[in-house]
Design an enzyme around this catalytic site. Structure first.
Site, short mmCIF file in Angstrom:
data_model
loop_
_atom_site.label_atom_id
_atom_site.label_comp_id
_atom_site.label_asym_id
_atom_site.label_seq_id
_atom_site.Cartn_x
_atom_site.Cartn_y
_atom_site.Cartn_z
CG ASP A 7 -1.64 1.22 1.48
OD1 ASP A 7 -2.40 1.58 0.57
OD2 ASP A 7 -1.47 1.85 2.54
CG ASP A 9 -2.26 7.59 2.54
OD1 ASP A 9 -1.67 8.62 2.88
OD2 ASP A 9 -3.33 7.21 3.04
P1 B16 Z 1 -6.56 10.07 -3.99
P2 B16 Z 1 -3.73 4.05 -0.12
C1 B16 Z 1 -5.61 5.95 -0.29
O1 B16 Z 1 -4.30 5.53 -0.50
C2 B16 Z 1 -5.70 6.78 0.98
O2 B16 Z 1 -5.41 5.99 2.11
C3 B16 Z 1 -7.09 7.33 1.11
O3 B16 Z 1 -7.17 8.12 2.28
C4 B16 Z 1 -7.43 8.15 -0.13
O4 B16 Z 1 -8.74 8.67 -0.07
C5 B16 Z 1 -7.28 7.26 -1.36
O5 B16 Z 1 -5.96 6.75 -1.42
C6 B16 Z 1 -7.55 8.01 -2.66
O6 B16 Z 1 -6.54 8.96 -2.84
O7 B16 Z 1 -7.52 11.13 -3.58
O8 B16 Z 1 -5.12 10.54 -4.02
O9 B16 Z 1 -6.96 9.39 -5.28
O10 B16 Z 1 -3.70 3.98 1.36
O11 B16 Z 1 -4.66 3.03 -0.78
O12 B16 Z 1 -2.35 4.09 -0.74
MG MG Z 2 -2.85 3.22 3.23
#
Ligand code: B16
Ligand code: MG
Length: 213
Positions: A7, A9
């Site tokens: 993953d 974030d």
């Molecule tokens: P974006 P991950 C996710 O990343 C985040 O944890 C989540 O908080 C966010 O809403 C989602 O990506 C979408 O992100 O707005 O940049 O498209 O943890 O799956 O790496």
């Molecule tokens: Mg994450």
């Protein structure tokens, strides 16, 4: 040989604090209560689903057009924060672990819900570390649906049972289990009973010999 799907974030980079800041700015402008606890529910969840969670506390309804505009506004704030990121934002623990796994011959992939994945990986100079990237741009259903991880496995030509997912989100652990993969929990997900293994830092995946799980 096991493949690792990371993953992004909250695992490789701490962009979760920027998501929080950007959502908080929008919520404050709209007069909607938002805190770190609500923010934890947004981990791994898509942008539009995150917005719906924030709007649960709104005292009025919004049209689809307004919601689109809010999501765009949040993403602009978020991208501004991301633009300050540099390779220094990746810890030595993360960089060295990825390098060592590669040296040992493991395939490495990204499994992230974010549509900003490639931008982030470029900013922190990690883009060349991965054999494949599965992210918010190639999925129709976000975590806890297994799609993002199943696509990652397909991209690297690996069977799900040979894949190990490293995740900080409850939704991500559920997605990994639904994909038939080993789920390693870190950060917020280290408190989640569905994690197969719990680690406190990325290099623990080598110490604990997770690859033999
Ligand atoms: P974006 P991950 C996710 O990343 C985040 O944890 C989540 O908080 C966010 O809403 C989602 O990506 C979408 O992100 O707005 O940049 O498209 O943890 O799956 O790496
Ligand atoms: Mg994450």
């Amino acid at each position: 040989m096991k493949a690792f799907i990371f993953d992004l974030d909250g695992v490789l980079v701490f962009t979760d604090k920027y998501h929080y800041e950007a959502w908080k700015k929008l919520a404050d402008r709209l007069g909607i209560y938002f805190d770190e606890k609500i923010n934890n529910r947004l981990r791994g969840v898509s942008r539009m689903e995150s917005l719906e969670i924030i709007l649960e506390r709104a005292d009025r309804d919004y049209t689809d057009e307004e919601k689109q505009a809010f999501a765009t506004e949040k993403n602009e704030t978020y991208r501004n924060l991301l633009s300050q990121m540099t390779p220094e934002d990746v810890t030595a623990d993360v960089r060295e672990t990825l390098e060592e796994l590669k040296r040992r011959g493991h395939k490495l992939a990204i499994g992230s819900s974010s549509k900003n994945t490639k931008y982030i990986l470029e900013r922190v100079n990690l883009i060349d570390m991965f054999d494949a990237i599965s992210d918010g741009t190639n999925i129709t259903r976000s975590k806890p649906d297994p799609e993002v991880f199943l696509k990652a496995a397909e991209f690297i030509g690996e069977e799900p049972k040979n894949c190990i997912v490293i995740e900080d989100a409850y939704s991500g652990i559920d997605a990994a289990k639904a994909a038939g993969m080993t789920a390693v929990g870190i950060g917020d997900a280290s408190g989640y009973e569905k994690s197969d293994i719990v680690i406190s830092q990325i290099s623990d995946i080598m110490k604990n010999d997770v690859g033999n799980h």
